[in-house]
Design an enzyme around this catalytic site. Structure first.
Site, PDB file in Angstrom:
ATOM      1  CE1 TYR A  55      -4.018  -1.735   0.013  1.00 31.53           C
ATOM      2  CE2 TYR A  55      -3.362  -2.694   2.108  1.00 31.53           C
ATOM      3  CZ  TYR A  55      -4.228  -2.645   1.025  1.00 31.53           C
ATOM      4  OH  TYR A  55      -5.291  -3.504   0.961  1.00 31.53           O
ATOM      5  CD  GLU A 142      12.991   7.414 -11.647  1.00 29.53           C
ATOM      6  OE1 GLU A 142      13.108   6.287 -12.154  1.00 29.53           O
ATOM      7  OE2 GLU A 142      11.937   7.811 -11.109  1.00 29.53           O
ATOM      8  N   PRO A 192       4.966  26.675 -11.785  1.00 31.96           N
ATOM      9  CG  PRO A 192       3.221  25.259 -11.169  1.00 31.96           C
ATOM     10  CD  PRO A 192       3.579  26.330 -12.155  1.00 31.96           C
ATOM     11  CB  CYS A 383       4.566 -16.642  -5.412  1.00 30.94           C
ATOM     12  SG  CYS A 383       5.809 -16.884  -4.145  1.00 30.94           S
ATOM     13  CG  LEU A 384      -0.519 -16.597  -1.448  1.00 35.36           C
ATOM     14  CD1 LEU A 384      -0.130 -17.480  -0.278  1.00 35.36           C
ATOM     15  CD2 LEU A 384      -1.043 -15.256  -0.937  1.00 35.36           C
ATOM     16  NE  ARG A 464       9.960 -14.454   5.567  1.00 28.69           N
ATOM     17  CZ  ARG A 464      11.127 -13.820   5.565  1.00 28.69           C
ATOM     18  NH1 ARG A 464      12.245 -14.494   5.615  1.00 28.69           N
ATOM     19  NH2 ARG A 464      11.169 -12.508   5.498  1.00 28.69           N
ATOM     20  CG  HIS A 509       7.038 -13.745  -8.006  1.00 33.88           C
ATOM     21  ND1 HIS A 509       5.766 -13.319  -7.716  1.00 33.88           N
ATOM     22  CD2 HIS A 509       7.599 -14.119  -6.831  1.00 33.88           C
ATOM     23  CE1 HIS A 509       5.569 -13.415  -6.407  1.00 33.88           C
ATOM     24  NE2 HIS A 509       6.655 -13.902  -5.853  1.00 33.88           N
ATOM     25  CD  GLU A 511       4.825 -12.028 -10.948  1.00 30.60           C
ATOM     26  OE1 GLU A 511       4.782 -13.203 -11.361  1.00 30.60           O
ATOM     27  OE2 GLU A 511       4.689 -11.729  -9.739  1.00 30.60           O
TER      28      GLU A 511
END
Ligand code: GLN
Length: 536
Positions: A55, A142, A192, A383-384, A464, A509, A511
């Site tokens: 999040y 960056e 700005p 994975c999960l 894990r 993973h 992806e």
């Protein structure tokens, strides 16, 4: 050739696409025959984003060497089609940890440790390390956040010093800003941008180029105004209107001739004519109207789509390749537990359960896997998502709902997913999972082997827990095929169902290795299976 550095700073506001811009510029330079690498400097104090909530930070992107990095590194790898290394993501936490451990060792011989020069030197060391470890000729750097942030100051000071360290002809500063649009008068505002350039100047950096982002078209007059007020050449002001297709950005920047200016300033000659044919046809295909396909993404961070950035991109790459237009149905796994979101799940052509941690929403994911299995809906578990698929299958087989991962229920009767032995003694949470590239051997004839067209593959991991081998034979007999194993056959890497159009889960993973013009084989196989089912 001297190593060339291009520094990107942000002004006005964050989240204006600096990462994608850096990635796109990297691609433009690669197209001209240069070896490019990209580094992200993140001013936050965590050592890496591995311990941060999605999040807060979006997806944690994992590299070959197991580094847990900012999701911008995913953009870099996808756009430039390169594999980056640990040195490509630096945080304030890493820099301070290193300086403090040197101080404790006595390396500084009694000196007083200060931000300048000790912290800034450590930052510069890490910038120099990129070319040394990756062999890059041009390094794009960056800086996260915006100019004026307190945390970012040591980084900007290090960038300032780089110009006198390595020379004007080897450094170039690009400032990426945002032009707000005033609805009442229909105007774009440059003020700005002016302020933010002034702020940058006050710390001693004069940008060579300004990339002015906006949601509306920018006319030449406005660019000239920015050039005048910010003291850059008019051709060094590049307007960049928000693109509806991310992958179009390199083409847009190419059209804006930005590279000519970059090369001139860096005293470089292009080595080859860029060949955009494959990329262009990919973007053209993206724009074409295609039959829609609905993919349910059942996760617990679905409010924040960035938490699944690479999954979403991998679906897009594969859908494009198969000739479909994906629509992601974001389903909160906890909603499914409360009996909500079921219609959405039922309307999906395929279901993905992505990676995740912690108990919340886990039963909802198991429910999604059950739905996919019973209704022959293509399912891809990441994975999960593989662990969930195995738990669901075992619950049905053993006729016992007390089958679980010890991550979610430490005292479950059937701990079919359990901590890996080398994970048991760990007390540190950061950087201690099974991380990065590991080989996986494929069982000939399996769905996985057919998808990959290979016997062994290397994929990126971040977990894990693992499948408990005591249950292998029983599940196999009931129709689950463990089609991917570690070479010592100890770890299950891929599980698939034999009696199902496509139900496959990976402990890794996939992806992270998908590319816009080279979709990942498993995502492609998943979308092909959906396509075939729909064709009847
Ligand atoms: N929580 C699970 C584990 O640690 C899955 C991790 C993941 O999905 N990345 O094994």
């Amino acid at each position: 050739m001297n190593i060339k550095y291009i520094f990107l700073t942000g002004g006005v506001v964050s989240s204006v696409g600096k990462g994608v811009t850096a990635a796109a510029i990297g691609r433009l330079l690669k197209e001209r025959g240069f070896k490019v690498s990209i580094q992200k400097l993140d001013p936050y104090i965590n050592v890496d984003p591995g311990t941060m909530s999605p999040y807060q930070h979006g997806e944690v992107y994992v590299l070959d060497d197991g580094a847990e990095t900012d999701l911008d590194l995913g953009h870099y790898e996808r756009f430039v089609d390169i594999r980056l290394s640990r040195v490509c993501n630096v945080t304030t936490g890493q820099v301070y940890a290193e300086v403090i451990s040197k101080e404790r060792r006595g390396d500084y011989l009694g000196g007083t440790i200060q931000v300048i020069p000790h912290i800034t030197n450590e930052i510069k060391n890490r910038i120099h390390m990129v070319a040394r470890t990756t062999g890059a000729e041009i390094v794009l750097v960056e800086v996260g956040g915006t100019v004026g942030d307190m945390e970012g100051q040591p980084f900007l000071e290090a960038l300032r010093q780089m110009r006198s360290d390595v020379g004007v002809e080897n450094t170039l500063y690009i400032h990426v800003t945002w032009m707000p649009h005033i609805g009442a008068t229909g105007e774009l505002k440059t003020k700005p941008t002016q302020h933010s350039v002034r702020e940058l100047r006050s710390i001693g950096i004069s940008p060579d180029m300004i990339l002015a982002r906006s949601d509306y078209p920018v006319d030449q007059e406005l660019c000239d105004k920015i050039a005048l007020f910010c003291d850059v050449e008019p051709r060094a002001v590049i307007p960049m209107v928000t693109a509806d297709q991310l992958y179009e950005i390199p083409l847009l920047l190419e059209k804006a001739h930005m590279v000519d200016f970059l090369l001139e300033r860096l005293q470089l000659e292009s080595r080859q004519k860029p060949d955009w044919r494959v990329w262009e046809s990919m973007v053209k295909k993206l724009r074409h109207k295609k039959p829609g396909v609905k993919i349910a993404l059942v996760g617990k961070y679905v409010e924040l789509h960035d938490a699944y950035m690479s999954v979403r991109e991998a679906v897009r790459h594969a859908a494009l390749d198969v000739g479909l237009e994906e629509e992601i149905l974001w389903i909160h796994s906890a909603d499914l537990e409360r009996g909500r979101g079921m219609e959405l799940l039922q309307s999906a052509d395929g279901i993905i359960v992505p990676g995740g941690f912690g108990e919340r929403g886990i039963e909802g994911k198991i429910l999604a896997a059950r739905f996919a299995r019973k209704n022959a809906i293509p399912y891809l578990g990441l994975c999960l998502g593989m662990q969930v698929m195995v738990i669901e299958f075992a619950r049905a087989l053993l006729q016992d709902d007390d089958v679980n991962s010890t991550e979610f229920d430490p005292s479950t009767r059937h701990p079919i997913i359990d901590l890996m032995p080398d994970q048991r003694q760990l007390s540190d949470m950061g950087g201690t999972m099974r991380l990065g590239l590991y080989p996986c051997q494929l069982q000939p004839g399996s769905t996985a082997a057919k998808a990959y067209q290979a016997e062994q593959v290397d994929e990126r991991h971040r977990h894990r827990f693992e499948f408990k081998n005591a249950y292998r034979a029983q599940l196999q007999e009931a129709g689950m095929c463990f089609s991917g194993l570690s070479p010592d056959e100890r770890l299950v890497e891929i599980a698939e169902l034999t009696d199902h159009p496509f139900m496959l889960g990976t402990q890794f993973h996939p992806e992270f290795l998908s590319r816009p013009t080279r979709p990942h084989p498993l995502f492609r196989a998943f979308l092909s299976a959906i396509n075939e089912l729909r064709a009847g």
